[in-house]
Design a protein around this motif. Structure first.
Motif, mmCIF file in Angstrom:
data_model
loop_
_atom_site.group_PDB
_atom_site.id
_atom_site.type_symbol
_atom_site.label_atom_id
_atom_site.label_comp_id
_atom_site.label_asym_id
_atom_site.label_seq_id
_atom_site.Cartn_x
_atom_site.Cartn_y
_atom_site.Cartn_z
ATOM 1 N N LEU A 1 93.626 -11.859 12.820
ATOM 2 C CA LEU A 1 93.103 -13.285 12.499
ATOM 3 C C LEU A 1 92.386 -13.823 13.629
ATOM 4 N N SER A 2 91.199 -14.745 13.160
ATOM 5 C CA SER A 2 90.374 -15.504 14.036
ATOM 6 C C SER A 2 90.367 -16.954 13.722
ATOM 7 N N ARG A 3 90.065 -17.619 14.708
ATOM 8 C CA ARG A 3 89.699 -18.968 14.525
ATOM 9 C C ARG A 3 88.676 -19.112 13.208
ATOM 10 N N GLY A 4 89.151 -20.044 12.192
ATOM 11 C CA GLY A 4 88.466 -20.318 11.000
ATOM 12 C C GLY A 4 89.087 -19.656 9.757
ATOM 13 N N ASP A 5 89.960 -18.703 9.982
ATOM 14 C CA ASP A 5 90.637 -18.018 9.192
ATOM 15 C C ASP A 5 91.710 -18.829 8.200
ATOM 16 N N HIS A 6 91.899 -18.301 7.189
ATOM 17 C CA HIS A 6 92.921 -18.955 6.305
ATOM 18 C C HIS A 6 93.963 -17.775 5.941
ATOM 19 N N LEU A 7 95.144 -18.279 6.021
ATOM 20 C CA LEU A 7 96.267 -17.478 5.978
ATOM 21 C C LEU A 7 97.362 -17.685 4.795
ATOM 22 N N LEU A 8 97.669 -16.709 3.947
ATOM 23 C CA LEU A 8 98.640 -17.202 2.596
ATOM 24 C C LEU A 8 100.025 -16.758 3.114
ATOM 25 N N MET A 9 100.863 -17.204 3.296
ATOM 26 C CA MET A 9 102.145 -17.104 3.592
ATOM 27 C C MET A 9 103.429 -17.483 2.569
ATOM 28 N N PRO A 10 104.357 -16.534 2.461
ATOM 29 C CA PRO A 10 105.287 -16.842 1.218
ATOM 30 C C PRO A 10 106.160 -17.882 1.684
ATOM 31 N N ASP A 11 106.627 -18.694 0.743
ATOM 32 C CA ASP A 11 107.618 -19.788 1.164
ATOM 33 C C ASP A 11 108.775 -19.365 1.671
ATOM 34 N N THR A 12 109.137 -17.971 1.405
ATOM 35 C CA THR A 12 110.396 -17.399 1.561
ATOM 36 C C THR A 12 110.582 -16.566 2.955
ATOM 37 N N VAL A 13 109.399 -16.854 3.811
ATOM 38 C CA VAL A 13 109.101 -15.994 4.832
ATOM 39 C C VAL A 13 110.370 -16.548 6.083
ATOM 40 N N TYR A 14 110.551 -15.465 6.945
ATOM 41 C CA TYR A 14 111.327 -15.562 7.858
ATOM 42 C C TYR A 14 111.222 -16.790 8.790
ATOM 43 N N GLY A 15 111.953 -17.846 9.072
ATOM 44 C CA GLY A 15 111.917 -19.112 9.712
ATOM 45 C C GLY A 15 110.902 -19.006 10.925
ATOM 46 N N PRO A 16 111.156 -17.992 12.177
ATOM 47 C CA PRO A 16 110.568 -18.155 13.018
ATOM 48 C C PRO A 16 108.830 -17.893 12.764
ATOM 49 N N THR A 17 108.798 -16.846 11.825
ATOM 50 C CA THR A 17 107.200 -16.691 11.437
ATOM 51 C C THR A 17 106.631 -17.922 11.102
ATOM 52 N N ASP B 1 102.870 -22.346 12.003
ATOM 53 C CA ASP B 1 102.684 -23.994 12.171
ATOM 54 C C ASP B 1 102.318 -24.455 13.481
ATOM 55 N N THR B 2 102.802 -23.700 14.536
ATOM 56 C CA THR B 2 102.508 -24.072 15.867
ATOM 57 C C THR B 2 101.424 -23.477 16.628
ATOM 58 N N VAL B 3 101.394 -22.370 16.883
ATOM 59 C CA VAL B 3 100.486 -21.455 17.618
ATOM 60 C C VAL B 3 99.240 -21.249 16.817
ATOM 61 N N LEU B 4 99.341 -20.709 15.493
ATOM 62 C CA LEU B 4 98.150 -20.560 14.738
ATOM 63 C C LEU B 4 97.387 -21.670 14.442
ATOM 64 N N THR B 5 98.175 -22.670 13.915
ATOM 65 C CA THR B 5 97.500 -24.157 13.976
ATOM 66 C C THR B 5 96.687 -24.424 15.088
ATOM 67 N N PHE C 1 95.333 -22.735 17.408
ATOM 68 C CA PHE C 1 94.437 -21.756 17.551
ATOM 69 C C PHE C 1 93.214 -21.875 16.363
ATOM 70 N N GLY C 2 93.436 -22.834 15.378
ATOM 71 C CA GLY C 2 92.309 -22.862 14.423
ATOM 72 C C GLY C 2 92.523 -22.070 13.304
ATOM 73 N N ILE C 3 93.675 -21.609 12.800
ATOM 74 C CA ILE C 3 93.964 -20.845 11.861
ATOM 75 C C ILE C 3 95.021 -21.680 10.793
ATOM 76 N N GLU C 4 94.424 -21.971 9.589
ATOM 77 C CA GLU C 4 95.038 -22.580 8.500
ATOM 78 C C GLU C 4 96.097 -21.634 7.800
ATOM 79 N N THR C 5 97.254 -22.150 7.415
ATOM 80 C CA THR C 5 98.054 -21.297 6.760
ATOM 81 C C THR C 5 98.423 -22.338 5.376
#
Ligand SMILES: Cc1ncc(COP(=O)(O)O)c(C=O)c1O
Length: 406
Positions: free
Chosen positions: A101-117, A122-126, A128-132
């Protein structure tokens, strides 16, 4: 070669081909190293040229023979091109995401993903300009509607954490690849034995080796396996840039765990199914969240894509009364309260999906517990659970009960 044979013989080939191999010892040795010596200035200058950058022993932080032995064993088992071993399962997740992933990318995450993922997104990727965007894990090909021109990754975890929703990985892969997006899979529940990620088109498969692979609740380790050499190099470049590396001792212990993985998993599976079926019949239990059960909504997909099941599942009770549930759980002899899973022992934790989910809010009443069935005799485990239900009934008899739908 069948998996069970590979598990016994993996990572030992070098033992017969390395001329300096010590004394005919059957296991690969543990190499402790930071410094690696070179005979000439030229050899030192060229130490990372070509394939040596990714495959040679050149500095402790980039892997020692013990690390590479474990990586090769996992790559073969997962069916991928190459594996990078990381310092934890969570590091495998975050480094795999960071690699692609790079700045400006968009990521799809399952709602059931492991909490720390989820926390990482929600913290680091946000930052760094990556939207989930979180998506319903059961959408399958329906993720197409959520794809944007900048969607670079569709992450999957199947079955998902806490509620064990099975994802249609081939359908998601078809949609993602048609839009030049990559599919990453947290394959920890499936294990490299029961789900072969690259046969289903996944690009990067992640293992929390901490769980069944190491199998003895005594270390944390992770693995990222890539479908192609290019992706493997991209991941390895990233883990080297971050300076992430597991200790040689933990790699050795994980290799030791591998030898019995097939045998342990078969026992976990048989006991898990036995306990889950027993729980399903209990009047205190509303439903058991475990794909091998025919009543589970993910059963058909599990049957199509998996060759077995581990022994981690959820249970939705009729009651929502936490103090009564505490009476039941805190009195268990064998199901101890503790995080992690995949070790030799039985465990239980409370799960609160309603507090986490956003795409598909969890509204089902009833307390949710997550059970891990260990290697104990299942008869003893059933006695433990039965005595627990007696404590629950006594506690509910003296407390306001919540038996809607009972
Ligand atoms: C599905 C899943 N992925 C990843 C991890 C993280 O693994 P580790 O504990 O090795 O960081 C866990 C840990 O519980 C997990 O359940």
């Amino acid at each position: 070669m069948h998996d069970d044979t590979w598990l016994v013989h993996a990572a030992r080939a070098h033992a017969t081909t390395e001329p300096q191999r010590p004394y005919g010892v059957v296991n690969p040795p543990v190499y402790h190293a930071s410094t690696v010596l070179y005979p000439t200035l030229d050899a030192f200058r060229r130490r990372a040229e070509g394939p040596a950058k990714y495959h040679a022993v050149r500095y402790g932080a980039y892997g020692v023979p013990t690390t590479f032995a474990l990586a090769d064993a996992i790559a073969h088992l997962e069916g991928g091109r190459g594996t990078v071993v990381t310092s934890s399962g969570l590091a495998a997740v975050t480094l795999a995401l960071s690699a692609v992933l790079s700045r400006g990318d968009h990521l799809l995450m399952p709602d059931t993903v492991y909490g720390p993922t989820r926390d990482f997104c929600d913290t680091v990727l946000t930052r760094f300009g990556i939207e989930t965007t979180y998506y319903d894990p059961c959408l399958g090909a329906g993720v197409a509607a959520l794809m944007r021109s900048n969607t670079r990754v569709v992450f999957t975890e199947s079955p998902g954490s806490l509620t064990f929703d099975v994802q249609d990985i081939p359908a998601i892969v078809a949609v993602a690849h048609a839009r030049q997006a990559l599919v990453l899979l947290d394959n920890t529940w499936g294990t490299p034995v029961f789900f072969k990620p690259f046969r289903h088109g996944v690009d990067l498969s992640i293992q929390a080796g901490t769980k069944y692979i190491a199998g003895h609740s005594d270390l944390v380790i992770g693995m990222i396996t890539a479908r192609t050499e290019a992706l493997f190099c991209q991941v390895k470049d990233t883990t080297m840039a971050f300076g992430d590396i597991p200790s040689p001792d933990d790699c050795y212990l994980t290799l030791r765990g591998l030898r019995s993985l097939g045998v342990r998993l078969r026992h976990h599976q048989a006991s898990g199914l036995r306990v889950a079926q027993w729980l399903q019949q209990r009047p205190e239990v509303k439903r058991v969240l475990y794909p091998p059960l025919p009543a589970d909504p993910g059963h058909a997909l599990w049957q199509r894509d998996f060759t077995g099941a581990c022994s981690l599942f959820g249970v939705v009770l009729h009651t929502s009364e936490e103090p009564a549930v505490a009476q039941m759980v805190e009195g268990y002899h064998y199901f101890k309260i503790g995080a992690s899973w995949g070790g030799y022992e039985s465990l239980v934790i409370p799960a609160y999906p309603a507090a986490i989910r956003t795409a598909v809010p969890w509204t089902e009443p009833g307390f949710v517990l997550r059970y891990h069935v260990g290697l104990e005799d299942p008869e003893d485990l059933l006695t433990d659970l039965d005595e627990g239900f007696q404590r629950l009934q006594r506690a509910l008899a003296g407390a306001p009960s919540d038996r809607e739908g009972a």
